[in-house]
Design a protein around this motif. Structure first.
Motif, mmCIF file in Angstrom:
data_model
loop_
_atom_site.group_PDB
_atom_site.id
_atom_site.type_symbol
_atom_site.label_atom_id
_atom_site.label_comp_id
_atom_site.label_asym_id
_atom_site.label_seq_id
_atom_site.Cartn_x
_atom_site.Cartn_y
_atom_site.Cartn_z
ATOM 1 N N VAL B 60 -26.338 30.814 -45.347
ATOM 2 C CA VAL B 60 -25.727 31.056 -44.035
ATOM 3 C C VAL B 60 -26.537 30.321 -42.967
ATOM 4 C CG1 VAL B 60 -24.796 33.326 -44.687
ATOM 5 C CG2 VAL B 60 -27.099 33.157 -43.698
ATOM 6 N N GLU B 64 -26.894 33.673 -38.198
ATOM 7 C CA GLU B 64 -26.336 34.800 -38.950
ATOM 8 C C GLU B 64 -27.441 35.691 -39.530
ATOM 9 O OE1 GLU B 64 -22.698 33.989 -41.454
ATOM 10 O OE2 GLU B 64 -23.177 31.950 -40.815
ATOM 11 N N GLN B 67 -31.074 37.297 -34.712
ATOM 12 C CA GLN B 67 -30.394 37.435 -33.436
ATOM 13 C C GLN B 67 -31.437 37.592 -32.319
ATOM 14 O OE1 GLN B 67 -29.327 39.748 -36.072
ATOM 15 N NE2 GLN B 67 -28.102 37.974 -36.683
#
Lengths: 145, 70
Positions: B60, B64, B67
Motif C-alpha cells: 500500500v 495508507e 496518518q
C-alpha cells in the motif's frame, strides 16, 4: 528488550560496581595518598581501565556502522545512541560542577589543590562519560518504547 | 509550530495480511521486532525509508499506513 538495551543494563551494573569500588578505595585511603600508595594507585587505575574495556566490548561496537553488530540493531537503536550523547553532556557538566564545588570548598583556605586531583578528575570524567551514556540509552528506550 | 501526532494502521494491516506477525514484518523491512512494536504503539516515528519499506511490505502507499494529525 533490544540487544543494546541489555548491554546498557549490563554496562551500568559493571560500571556502577566498579565506580562504587573506586570511590570506596579513595574514601577509605584518602584521595591525597593516591600517589604515595602504589598498591592503591594501580588498583584504582586497573579498575577504571577494566571498566572502560568492558564498555568498549559492550557498547562501542554499536557505534560502528559496519561489522557483525550491524545485524543486532537498526535505526531506532541508532537514534537512541545519538540521544544518549545528551545525557553524557549533562553527566560530565554535573561531575565537573561537583568537583569544582567540592575542591573549592575544601581547599579554599590553602589557595591551591593537591596535584593528584586533576588526574582523578580526568579518570572520573571518563567513568561518568561511560555511565551516563548507559543511562542515556535506557532513557532513550523508555521514551521510544 | 503545532504539535503533530503520527498515527498508523500497522496493527490493522498486519491483521489483514493473514495475521502477519511483528517478527515477520520486521524481517521483511530489515529492522528489529522491538522497533516494529515501538512504531505500532506510536512511541517511535520511523524514518522515511523505513516508513516506505513498511508500506511496501503491505503493498500500500505510505499514506495508507501513516496518518499525520495536527
Amino acid at each position: 528488550m533490544a540487544p543494546l538495551q541489555k548491554r546498557a543494563w549490563l554496562g551500568i551494573a559493571i560500571g556502577g560496581t566498579i565506580s562504587a569500588a573506586v570511590l570506596g578505595i579513595l574514601i577509605i585511603n584518602g584521595a591525597t595518598s593516591f600517589y604515595d600508595d602504589n598498591m592503591m594507585r594501580w588498583t584504582v587505575t586497573g579498575l577504571i581501565i577494566g571498566m572502560l574495556a568492558a564498555w568498549a566490548v559492550l557498547i562501542a561496537p554499536f557505534s560502528s556502522s559496519k561489522g557483525r553488530m550491524k545485524a543486532l540493531y537498526d535505526e531506532r537503536d541508532e537514534a537512541v545512541l545519538r540521544r544518549a550523547s545528551g545525557a553524557q553532556l549533562w553527566g560530565i557538566i554535573g561531575a565537573l560542577l561537583a568537583w569544582s564545588i567540592a575542591l573549592t570548598e575544601i581547599y579554599w583556605d590553602q589557595g591551591t589543590i593537591p596535584i593528584v586531583f586533576p588526574y582523578l578528575i580526568f579518570w572520573s570524567i571518563l567513568m561518568v562519560n561511560t555511565l551516563s551514556q548507559g543511562i542515556g540509552i535506557l532513557i532513550g528506550y523508555r521514551r521510544m518504547g | 509550530m503545532p504539535k503533530a501526532e503520527i498515527s498508523n494502521r500497522i496493527r490493522r494491516l498486519r491483521f489483514d495480511h493473514d495475521e502477519m506477525t511483528q517478527q515477520e514484518l520486521a524481517d521483511r523491512v530489515g529492522c528489529t521486532r522491538q522497533t516494529i512494536i515501538a512504531v505500532e504503539a506510536g512511541k517511535y516515528v520511523p524514518s522515511l525509508s523505513l516508513a516506505f519499506q513498511i508500506a511496501k511490505a503491505f503493498g500500500v502507499s505510505v499514506e495508507e499506513v501513516f496518518q499525520y494529525e495536527e
